[in-house]
Design a protein around this motif. Structure first.
Motif, PDB file in Angstrom:
ATOM      1  N   LEU A 166       0.802  -1.215   0.000  1.00  0.00           N
ATOM      2  CA  LEU A 166       0.000   0.000   0.000  1.00  0.00           C
ATOM      3  C   LEU A 166       0.841   1.273   0.000  1.00  0.00           C
ATOM      4  O   LEU A 166       0.335   2.349  -0.297  1.00  0.00           O
ATOM      5  CB  LEU A 166      -0.960  -0.013   1.198  1.00  0.00           C
ATOM      6  N   GLU A 167       2.116   1.147   0.338  1.00  0.00           N
ATOM      7  CA  GLU A 167       3.016   2.307   0.282  1.00  0.00           C
ATOM      8  C   GLU A 167       3.326   2.696  -1.167  1.00  0.00           C
ATOM      9  O   GLU A 167       3.638   3.841  -1.453  1.00  0.00           O
ATOM     10  CB  GLU A 167       4.355   1.976   0.974  1.00  0.00           C
ATOM     11  N   ARG A 168       3.268   1.713  -2.048  1.00  0.00           N
ATOM     12  CA  ARG A 168       3.649   1.960  -3.442  1.00  0.00           C
ATOM     13  C   ARG A 168       2.418   2.256  -4.283  1.00  0.00           C
ATOM     14  O   ARG A 168       1.347   1.733  -4.031  1.00  0.00           O
ATOM     15  CB  ARG A 168       4.354   0.723  -4.006  1.00  0.00           C
ATOM     16  N   ASP A 169       2.569   3.056  -5.295  1.00  0.00           N
ATOM     17  CA  ASP A 169       1.475   3.286  -6.250  1.00  0.00           C
ATOM     18  C   ASP A 169       1.615   2.281  -7.388  1.00  0.00           C
ATOM     19  O   ASP A 169       2.230   2.574  -8.411  1.00  0.00           O
ATOM     20  CB  ASP A 169       1.534   4.705  -6.816  1.00  0.00           C
ATOM     21  N   ILE A 170       1.102   1.085  -7.183  1.00  0.00           N
ATOM     22  CA  ILE A 170       1.233   0.072  -8.227  1.00  0.00           C
ATOM     23  C   ILE A 170      -0.116  -0.142  -8.900  1.00  0.00           C
ATOM     24  O   ILE A 170      -1.086  -0.500  -8.239  1.00  0.00           O
ATOM     25  CB  ILE A 170       1.778  -1.256  -7.671  1.00  0.00           C
ATOM     26  N   HIS A 171      -0.163   0.110 -10.149  1.00  0.00           N
ATOM     27  CA  HIS A 171      -1.354  -0.126 -10.972  1.00  0.00           C
ATOM     28  C   HIS A 171      -2.542   0.755 -10.623  1.00  0.00           C
ATOM     29  O   HIS A 171      -3.609   0.573 -11.164  1.00  0.00           O
ATOM     30  CB  HIS A 171      -1.804  -1.601 -10.896  1.00  0.00           C
ATOM     31  N   TRP A 172      -2.369   1.683  -9.678  1.00  0.00           N
ATOM     32  CA  TRP A 172      -3.560   2.449  -9.286  1.00  0.00           C
ATOM     33  C   TRP A 172      -4.100   3.284 -10.446  1.00  0.00           C
ATOM     34  O   TRP A 172      -5.290   3.588 -10.503  1.00  0.00           O
ATOM     35  CB  TRP A 172      -3.261   3.358  -8.100  1.00  0.00           C
ATOM     36  N   GLU A 173      -3.217   3.666 -11.377  1.00  0.00           N
ATOM     37  CA  GLU A 173      -3.702   4.441 -12.528  1.00  0.00           C
ATOM     38  C   GLU A 173      -4.626   3.607 -13.415  1.00  0.00           C
ATOM     39  O   GLU A 173      -5.318   4.140 -14.271  1.00  0.00           O
ATOM     40  CB  GLU A 173      -2.515   4.968 -13.352  1.00  0.00           C
ATOM     41  N   ASP A 174      -4.646   2.305 -13.188  1.00  0.00           N
ATOM     42  CA  ASP A 174      -5.497   1.424 -13.984  1.00  0.00           C
ATOM     43  C   ASP A 174      -6.889   1.223 -13.391  1.00  0.00           C
ATOM     44  O   ASP A 174      -7.685   0.471 -13.941  1.00  0.00           O
ATOM     45  CB  ASP A 174      -4.843   0.042 -14.140  1.00  0.00           C
ATOM     46  N   LEU A 175      -7.171   1.866 -12.268  1.00  0.00           N
ATOM     47  CA  LEU A 175      -8.487   1.675 -11.646  1.00  0.00           C
ATOM     48  C   LEU A 175      -9.572   2.113 -12.625  1.00  0.00           C
ATOM     49  O   LEU A 175      -9.489   3.171 -13.226  1.00  0.00           O
ATOM     50  CB  LEU A 175      -8.581   2.478 -10.346  1.00  0.00           C
ATOM     51  N   ARG A 176     -10.584   1.279 -12.783  1.00  0.00           N
ATOM     52  CA  ARG A 176     -11.544   1.472 -13.863  1.00  0.00           C
ATOM     53  C   ARG A 176     -12.880   2.050 -13.427  1.00  0.00           C
ATOM     54  O   ARG A 176     -13.559   2.694 -14.201  1.00  0.00           O
ATOM     55  CB  ARG A 176     -11.800   0.132 -14.559  1.00  0.00           C
ATOM     56  N   ASP A 177     -13.307   1.754 -12.213  1.00  0.00           N
ATOM     57  CA  ASP A 177     -14.671   2.143 -11.850  1.00  0.00           C
ATOM     58  C   ASP A 177     -14.773   2.397 -10.349  1.00  0.00           C
ATOM     59  O   ASP A 177     -13.790   2.300  -9.613  1.00  0.00           O
ATOM     60  CB  ASP A 177     -15.666   1.056 -12.275  1.00  0.00           C
ATOM     61  N   GLN A 178     -15.977   2.734  -9.918  1.00  0.00           N
ATOM     62  CA  GLN A 178     -16.181   3.089  -8.514  1.00  0.00           C
ATOM     63  C   GLN A 178     -15.869   1.925  -7.590  1.00  0.00           C
ATOM     64  O   GLN A 178     -15.376   2.129  -6.481  1.00  0.00           O
ATOM     65  CB  GLN A 178     -17.615   3.570  -8.296  1.00  0.00           C
ATOM     66  N   TRP A 179     -16.134   0.698  -8.039  1.00  0.00           N
ATOM     67  CA  TRP A 179     -15.835  -0.458  -7.187  1.00  0.00           C
ATOM     68  C   TRP A 179     -14.336  -0.551  -6.910  1.00  0.00           C
ATOM     69  O   TRP A 179     -13.913  -0.812  -5.790  1.00  0.00           O
ATOM     70  CB  TRP A 179     -16.335  -1.758  -7.828  1.00  0.00           C
ATOM     71  N   ASP A 180     -13.513  -0.342  -7.939  1.00  0.00           N
ATOM     72  CA  ASP A 180     -12.059  -0.393  -7.746  1.00  0.00           C
ATOM     73  C   ASP A 180     -11.601   0.652  -6.729  1.00  0.00           C
ATOM     74  O   ASP A 180     -10.774   0.382  -5.868  1.00  0.00           O
ATOM     75  CB  ASP A 180     -11.316  -0.152  -9.060  1.00  0.00           C
ATOM     76  N   PHE A 181     -12.144   1.863  -6.844  1.00  0.00           N
ATOM     77  CA  PHE A 181     -11.758   2.907  -5.911  1.00  0.00           C
ATOM     78  C   PHE A 181     -12.257   2.613  -4.495  1.00  0.00           C
ATOM     79  O   PHE A 181     -11.557   2.868  -3.513  1.00  0.00           O
ATOM     80  CB  PHE A 181     -12.256   4.274  -6.393  1.00  0.00           C
ATOM     81  N   TYR A 182     -13.458   2.061  -4.401  1.00  0.00           N
ATOM     82  CA  TYR A 182     -13.994   1.630  -3.098  1.00  0.00           C
ATOM     83  C   TYR A 182     -13.059   0.600  -2.469  1.00  0.00           C
ATOM     84  O   TYR A 182     -12.710   0.677  -1.292  1.00  0.00           O
ATOM     85  CB  TYR A 182     -15.388   1.036  -3.303  1.00  0.00           C
ATOM     86  N   LEU A 183     -12.667  -0.356  -3.276  1.00  0.00           N
ATOM     87  CA  LEU A 183     -11.804  -1.441  -2.816  1.00  0.00           C
ATOM     88  C   LEU A 183     -10.487  -0.911  -2.254  1.00  0.00           C
ATOM     89  O   LEU A 183     -10.100  -1.251  -1.136  1.00  0.00           O
ATOM     90  CB  LEU A 183     -11.538  -2.373  -4.001  1.00  0.00           C
ATOM     91  N   ILE A 184      -9.814  -0.060  -3.003  1.00  0.00           N
ATOM     92  CA  ILE A 184      -8.514   0.451  -2.570  1.00  0.00           C
ATOM     93  C   ILE A 184      -8.662   1.339  -1.339  1.00  0.00           C
ATOM     94  O   ILE A 184      -7.896   1.224  -0.377  1.00  0.00           O
ATOM     95  CB  ILE A 184      -7.820   1.240  -3.705  1.00  0.00           C
ATOM     96  N   SER A 185      -9.646   2.197  -1.349  1.00  0.00           N
ATOM     97  CA  SER A 185      -9.842   3.105  -0.224  1.00  0.00           C
ATOM     98  C   SER A 185     -10.120   2.325   1.057  1.00  0.00           C
ATOM     99  O   SER A 185      -9.491   2.567   2.100  1.00  0.00           O
ATOM    100  CB  SER A 185     -11.003   4.050  -0.528  1.00  0.00           C
ATOM    101  N   CYS A 186     -11.040   1.378   0.987  1.00  0.00           N
ATOM    102  CA  CYS A 186     -11.360   0.575   2.171  1.00  0.00           C
ATOM    103  C   CYS A 186     -10.186  -0.299   2.584  1.00  0.00           C
ATOM    104  O   CYS A 186      -9.923  -0.471   3.777  1.00  0.00           O
ATOM    105  CB  CYS A 186     -12.593  -0.288   1.919  1.00  0.00           C
ATOM    106  N   LEU A 187      -9.482  -0.840   1.624  1.00  0.00           N
ATOM    107  CA  LEU A 187      -8.348  -1.711   1.941  1.00  0.00           C
ATOM    108  C   LEU A 187      -7.278  -0.946   2.724  1.00  0.00           C
ATOM    109  O   LEU A 187      -6.784  -1.418   3.746  1.00  0.00           O
ATOM    110  CB  LEU A 187      -7.761  -2.290   0.658  1.00  0.00           C
ATOM    111  N   ILE A 188      -6.931   0.243   2.257  1.00  0.00           N
ATOM    112  CA  ILE A 188      -5.951   1.060   2.982  1.00  0.00           C
ATOM    113  C   ILE A 188      -6.444   1.317   4.403  1.00  0.00           C
ATOM    114  O   ILE A 188      -5.707   1.133   5.379  1.00  0.00           O
ATOM    115  CB  ILE A 188      -5.705   2.398   2.252  1.00  0.00           C
ATOM    116  N   PHE A 189      -7.692   1.723   4.521  1.00  0.00           N
ATOM    117  CA  PHE A 189      -8.253   2.036   5.833  1.00  0.00           C
ATOM    118  C   PHE A 189      -8.203   0.836   6.774  1.00  0.00           C
ATOM    119  O   PHE A 189      -7.746   0.932   7.916  1.00  0.00           O
ATOM    120  CB  PHE A 189      -9.692   2.530   5.665  1.00  0.00           C
TER     121      PHE A 189
END
Length: 153
Positions: A62-85
């Protein structure tokens, strides 16, 4: 509907009851369930190469920005945001469960939110706000439902 037309993935949820916030073991078990489910989702979508096998490994990913530019939709962003939290929450719960004064909890919540600000969506913001209220023991503590995907074999 016949089974061959069904999706191999289902949206599930984990429900956190008010009492869970006072039980360290139960909180960690539920957080582990979510983190593993989201790890499988990231793996299936090629956002990570393997599911990290320790808290430190998760934090390194989570420290690295890996593939985050490839996030496609709201579910992907939900996933990453919740995962970090929830990874950060799990680390803190394991270390010192609800023993800090309110000013330290406030600083912690601010740190958690800052780490995920690029990925936050209305969906994840709602879940995270509810958790922040419960975790800091302020506000009304209703059961919280957190969505994740589960894959059939």
């Amino acid at each position: 509907m016949n089974s061959e037309n069904q999706s191999p993935e289902l949206i599930r949820e984990t429900r956190f009851e008010t009492d869970d916030f006072f039980d360290q073991k139960r909180m960690i078990e539920k957080l582990d369930q979510l983190i593993q489910a989201w790890g499988k989702e990231l793996l299936r979508n090629h956002f990570i190469d393997e599911i990290p096998n320790s808290e430190n490994a998760w934090l390194e990913v989570l420290e690295r920005d890996i593939h985050w530019e490839d996030l496609r939709d709201q579910w992907d962003f939900y996933l990453i945001s919740c995962l970090i939290f929830f990874v950060l929450m799990r680390e803190d719960i394991k270390r010192d469960f609800l023993i800090q004064p309110y000013n330290v909890l406030g600083q912690r919540l601010e740190r958690w939110l800052h780490r995920q600000h690029r990925y936050i969506t209305p969906l994840s913001r709602d879940v995270i706000t509810q958790f922040c209220l419960c975790y800091s023991l302020s506000g009304e503590r209703k059961p919280i439902r957190v969505r994740y995907k589960e894959f059939k074999d």
